[in-house]
Scaffold this active site. Structure first.
Site, PDB file in Angstrom:
ATOM      1  N   HIS A 238      -8.046  -2.529  -0.433  1.00 12.86           N
ATOM      2  CA  HIS A 238      -9.056  -2.023  -0.834  1.00 12.86           C
ATOM      3  C   HIS A 238      -9.947  -2.661   0.165  1.00 12.86           C
ATOM      4  O   HIS A 238      -9.463  -4.244   0.563  1.00 12.86           O
ATOM      5  CB  HIS A 238      -9.927  -2.131  -2.084  1.00 12.86           C
ATOM      6  CG  HIS A 238      -9.746  -0.681  -2.934  1.00 12.86           C
ATOM      7  ND1 HIS A 238     -10.156   0.186  -3.064  1.00 12.86           N
ATOM      8  CD2 HIS A 238      -8.681  -1.043  -4.109  1.00 12.86           C
ATOM      9  CE1 HIS A 238      -9.334   1.009  -3.843  1.00 12.86           C
ATOM     10  NE2 HIS A 238      -8.615   0.177  -4.876  1.00 12.86           N
ATOM     11  N   ALA A 281      13.987 -12.451  -5.372  1.00 15.94           N
ATOM     12  CA  ALA A 281      13.248 -12.407  -7.213  1.00 15.94           C
ATOM     13  C   ALA A 281      11.776 -13.498  -6.770  1.00 15.94           C
ATOM     14  O   ALA A 281      11.098 -14.823  -6.345  1.00 15.94           O
ATOM     15  CB  ALA A 281      13.727 -13.434  -7.987  1.00 15.94           C
TER      16      ALA A 281
END
Length: 306
Positions: A238, A281
């Site tokens: 957005h 990770a």
């Protein structure tokens, strides 16, 4: 694939006042509307360029694949697709003969020049616009269709995450994404996805526990990819501007062949992970990752080449 409602298609072909306006090169503004003939064949709408492939509107339609038509008092967002099938072109010739019999322009419209510039015109819905990367405000008149798909996916996801073997899981993932999942691909539950119809999974893909996909902008996972536990992939965002924030901004994510996404990593919209690359990770990937590269950190940065 969107098809015309029968009543709308009838109105369009009967009115004979179709004006076509493909997008300009900016992909946002429409070209000058051009009046053209149109015919329907087996529930699809077709048009041709009188001047063949030299026509400016035809070139724009093929290049941009989208635009707008005005006809029968309607203005419609549409997609364009060039027609190559010669048998289908023969049927379109027949439709032109039936509709425009007696016109002095008929011979030109069924000539090889015009046949080579035959275009299928389809209504362009909200999912087409999102898949094309176009921002869509949440108050868009069609946004209810997204909610309907989300509800469908919620129901299927509940069954998926209650499944007791990998074959059953594959079956439900296939229902969600709308295509068969290859038997070489494995997904461990829980697996979360908001819509599904814009996700594509390759062969021999492994997706570990508790991964989440937001796929309105498109998520493509190519062959041999490994995705570790708790990975989040989102193709949706957005604007930061408060006045525009309630607008969906899609951006496709592609994970190329043999890449490995480490546990807890996040991949943000409009990102491509290159072939053989590794995302460490916990990394947050905000930009493309070149092939044969290891990235780590927040935001993810290159740490070495492979």
């Amino acid at each position: 694939m969107n098809r015309w409602p029968e009543d709308e298609l009838s109105e369009i072909t009967e009115s004979d006042d179709l004006h076509i306006a493909p997008f300009r090169e900016d992909g946002e503004t429409y070209g000058t509307p051009t009046r053209i003939w149109s015919v329907a064949v087996e529930g699809e709408l077709y048009v041709r360029a009188y001047n063949g492939q030299d026509s400016s509107w035809y070139q724009a339609a093929v290049r941009e694949t989208a635009g707008q038509i005005e006809t029968a008092g309607m203005t419609k967002e549409v997609s364009f697709e060039s027609v190559e099938d010669e048998v289908l072109k023969d049927h379109i010739d027949e439709a032109y003969r039936a509709k425009y019999e007696g016109s002095p322009y008929l011979d030109s419209m069924i000539s090889e020049r015009a046949r080579s510039a035959t275009v299928r015109v389809r209504p362009r819905g909200i999912f087409d616009r999102l898949r094309a990367g176009e921002p869509v405000p949440l108050d868009d008149p069609e946004y209810a269709k997204v909610s309907e798909e989300v509800n469908r996916t919620i129901r299927l996801t509940k069954k998926l995450n209650a499944a007791t073997d990998v074959d059953e899981i594959r079956h439900y993932v296939g229902e969600i994404i709308g295509e068969e999942v290859d038997e070489s691909t494995t997904i461990f539950p829980p697996f979360h996805i908001n819509v599904g119809k814009h996700t594509s999974l390759g062969r021999n893909v492994f997706i570990n526990h508790a991964c989440s996909f937001l796929d309105l902008g498109g998520i493509t996972i190519e062959d041999e990819v490994m995705i570790s536990a708790r990975v989040n992939i989102t193709s949706e965002s957005h604007p930061v501007d408060p006045d525009r924030r309630k607008t969906m901004v899609p951006g496709e994510v592609v994970v190329e062949r043999n890449a490995w996404i480490g546990a807890g990593a996040t991949i943000l919209p409009d990102v491509r992970i290159g072939e053989n690359s590794v995302v460490a990770a916990g990394a947050v990937v905000t930009n493309d990752v070149p092939a044969n590269t290891v990235v780590a950190g927040v935001p993810a940065e290159e740490v070495r080449e492979l």
